[in-house]
Design a protein around this motif. Sequence first.
Motif, PDB file in Angstrom:
ATOM      1  N   LEU A   1      43.819  42.186  36.961  1.00 64.88           N
ATOM      2  CA  LEU A   1      43.144  41.094  37.669  1.00 64.88           C
ATOM      3  C   LEU A   1      42.141  40.387  36.772  1.00 64.88           C
ATOM      4  CD1 LEU A   1      42.507  42.622  41.231  1.00 64.88           C
ATOM      5  CD2 LEU A   1      44.433  41.219  40.431  1.00 64.88           C
ATOM      6  N   GLY A   2      42.161  39.070  36.852  1.00 65.81           N
ATOM      7  CA  GLY A   2      41.154  38.255  36.182  1.00 65.81           C
ATOM      8  C   GLY A   2      39.978  38.113  37.130  1.00 65.81           C
ATOM      9  N   ILE A   3      38.855  38.722  36.750  1.00 73.24           N
ATOM     10  CA  ILE A   3      37.720  38.838  37.665  1.00 73.24           C
ATOM     11  C   ILE A   3      36.601  37.905  37.202  1.00 73.24           C
ATOM     12  CG2 ILE A   3      35.906  40.446  38.430  1.00 73.24           C
ATOM     13  CD1 ILE A   3      38.422  41.367  39.646  1.00 73.24           C
ATOM     14  N   SER A   4      36.101  37.105  38.156  1.00 77.41           N
ATOM     15  CA  SER A   4      35.072  36.115  37.805  1.00 77.41           C
ATOM     16  C   SER A   4      33.709  36.388  38.422  1.00 77.41           C
ATOM     17  CB  SER A   4      35.502  34.728  38.307  1.00 77.41           C
ATOM     18  OG  SER A   4      36.592  34.248  37.580  1.00 77.41           O
ATOM     19  N   THR A   5      33.655  37.254  39.441  1.00 77.08           N
ATOM     20  CA  THR A   5      32.381  37.423  40.160  1.00 77.08           C
ATOM     21  C   THR A   5      32.096  38.899  40.469  1.00 77.08           C
ATOM     22  OG1 THR A   5      33.400  37.291  42.353  1.00 77.08           O
ATOM     23  CG2 THR A   5      32.717  35.195  41.365  1.00 77.08           C
ATOM     24  N   VAL A   6      30.820  39.159  40.745  1.00 79.28           N
ATOM     25  CA  VAL A   6      30.420  40.505  41.177  1.00 79.28           C
ATOM     26  C   VAL A   6      31.106  40.831  42.509  1.00 79.28           C
ATOM     27  CG1 VAL A   6      28.448  41.859  42.011  1.00 79.28           C
ATOM     28  CG2 VAL A   6      28.221  40.469  39.940  1.00 79.28           C
ATOM     29  N   GLU A   7      31.245  39.807  43.387  1.00 75.00           N
ATOM     30  CA  GLU A   7      31.897  40.039  44.683  1.00 75.00           C
ATOM     31  C   GLU A   7      33.328  40.554  44.481  1.00 75.00           C
ATOM     32  OE1 GLU A   7      30.179  37.140  43.967  1.00 75.00           O
ATOM     33  OE2 GLU A   7      28.470  37.995  45.043  1.00 75.00           O
ATOM     34  N   GLN A   8      34.024  39.969  43.516  1.00 78.33           N
ATOM     35  CA  GLN A   8      35.403  40.426  43.275  1.00 78.33           C
ATOM     36  C   GLN A   8      35.408  41.861  42.740  1.00 78.33           C
ATOM     37  OE1 GLN A   8      36.849  37.307  40.697  1.00 78.33           O
ATOM     38  NE2 GLN A   8      37.185  35.896  42.400  1.00 78.33           N
ATOM     39  N   LEU A   9      34.418  42.188  41.928  1.00 77.35           N
ATOM     40  CA  LEU A   9      34.317  43.577  41.455  1.00 77.35           C
ATOM     41  C   LEU A   9      34.115  44.510  42.647  1.00 77.35           C
ATOM     42  CD1 LEU A   9      32.040  43.147  38.294  1.00 77.35           C
ATOM     43  CD2 LEU A   9      34.424  43.908  38.310  1.00 77.35           C
ATOM     44  N   THR A  10      33.289  44.047  43.597  1.00 78.84           N
ATOM     45  CA  THR A  10      33.026  44.853  44.792  1.00 78.84           C
ATOM     46  C   THR A  10      34.304  45.044  45.611  1.00 78.84           C
ATOM     47  OG1 THR A  10      30.857  43.832  44.813  1.00 78.84           O
ATOM     48  CG2 THR A  10      31.469  45.049  46.797  1.00 78.84           C
ATOM     49  N   MET A  11      35.113  43.981  45.720  1.00 77.86           N
ATOM     50  CA  MET A  11      36.369  44.090  46.465  1.00 77.86           C
ATOM     51  C   MET A  11      37.298  45.120  45.803  1.00 77.86           C
ATOM     52  SD  MET A  11      35.829  42.006  48.878  1.00 77.86           S
ATOM     53  CE  MET A  11      37.383  42.191  49.690  1.00 77.86           C
ATOM     54  N   VAL A  12      37.325  45.099  44.473  1.00 77.02           N
ATOM     55  CA  VAL A  12      38.155  46.078  43.766  1.00 77.02           C
ATOM     56  C   VAL A  12      37.642  47.489  44.085  1.00 77.02           C
ATOM     57  CG1 VAL A  12      38.821  46.977  41.502  1.00 77.02           C
ATOM     58  CG2 VAL A  12      38.776  44.506  41.882  1.00 77.02           C
ATOM     59  N   ALA A  13      36.317  47.657  44.037  1.00 73.63           N
ATOM     60  CA  ALA A  13      35.747  48.981  44.302  1.00 73.63           C
ATOM     61  C   ALA A  13      36.102  49.444  45.715  1.00 73.63           C
ATOM     62  CB  ALA A  13      34.237  48.949  44.111  1.00 73.63           C
TER      63      ALA A  13
END
Length: 354
Positions: free
Chosen positions: A99-111
Amino acid sequence: MTGPHIELNRAALAHNVAQIRELLGSDVSLMFAVKSNAYGHGMELIAPEVIAQGADELAVLDIQTGVAVRDVVPEAPLLAWLLEPLDNYAAASTHRLELGISTVEQLTMVAKSAPKTPLVVHLKVDTGLHRNGATANQWPEFFTVAAELERAGVITVRALWSHLADTSIESSLSALSRLQDAATTARDAGLHPEIMHLAASHGALEVPETRLDMVRFGILGYGVSPFDHHTAEDLGFRPVLTLLAPITRITEDTIFLGMGYRQGLLSPLTPGATIRVGHTPLELVAVEADHTVLRGSFSPEHLQEGMMVPLMGANAPGASVEAWAGWTHTIGDEVLVRLHPDIPRNFSDAPIDS
Ligand SMILES: Cc1ncc(COP(=O)(O)O)c(C=O)c1O
């Protein structure tokens, strides 16, 4: 009567992949973009073919498409970067997407999706395009959260990347310099991404420094130019696609082809668009809902309803995708991605002259 049809020249695609490989040399990987139904060519045909021909990795926009590509390409690395909060991050993990991740929110979704094995991510930073990517003021938090998740075994940060605006050589070099700044901040946060990538077709040709470890090639791989003043053929690439449409009606001075804007054909905005039927150039006078209307003088003896006419692309002299882009005041990508996914597509094994 059969409808419109898209023929893909396998040898042209192989030629383009080989051209790119030669350009990049052995140290730079080739990620082939198959987003937007492989630029209208048909993702399920193109994705496995380019991997068989020597591309290293694939790129799509969204997770859902990535899952579909995984069905036809079981192994190659496959990146998706256009992410929404309601996306199925768990599916990304089970289908081994990156995944190409651009935001902290997206990191949170992955977690939150709690991947069983670390999900491979490419951290995207904004380097001047202002389209996705963490901005410089967000880098410290973005990289710190990513480093924590990496230590916790949730993600593996494989890459740091960005996308070029391709407005000038200076803007591309400045983007490169910002990406290098981001790499320093990432290292300070404890990250050690294996690779960096920045360029797509335009940048890779115009500014070799931006090739870094990998280039995400799209449009030029299909033999269509990303430049205004050079055709892809001038640059040594071959068009892959030919769009054909059947003659549905013939009158004294008019030929109707069974392909219109409902199947995704754009309407020329200026006069001068010409389609050859056999050797005879005819003026394209209208793109209607289900028909394209050609007018001029022709000898009808050799023509009949049902005959297929190359309307665009490799086997349509004077009607390349670039020519269509000129007639419709847009770029080749736009001409291609409009072609309806239901149009049948197949590979032809016709040779290309070298
Ligand atoms: C992030 C990204 N990488 C690569 C590409 C491929 O670009 P091109 O088709 O110009 O090679 C695109 C195309 O839009 C893109 O958005």
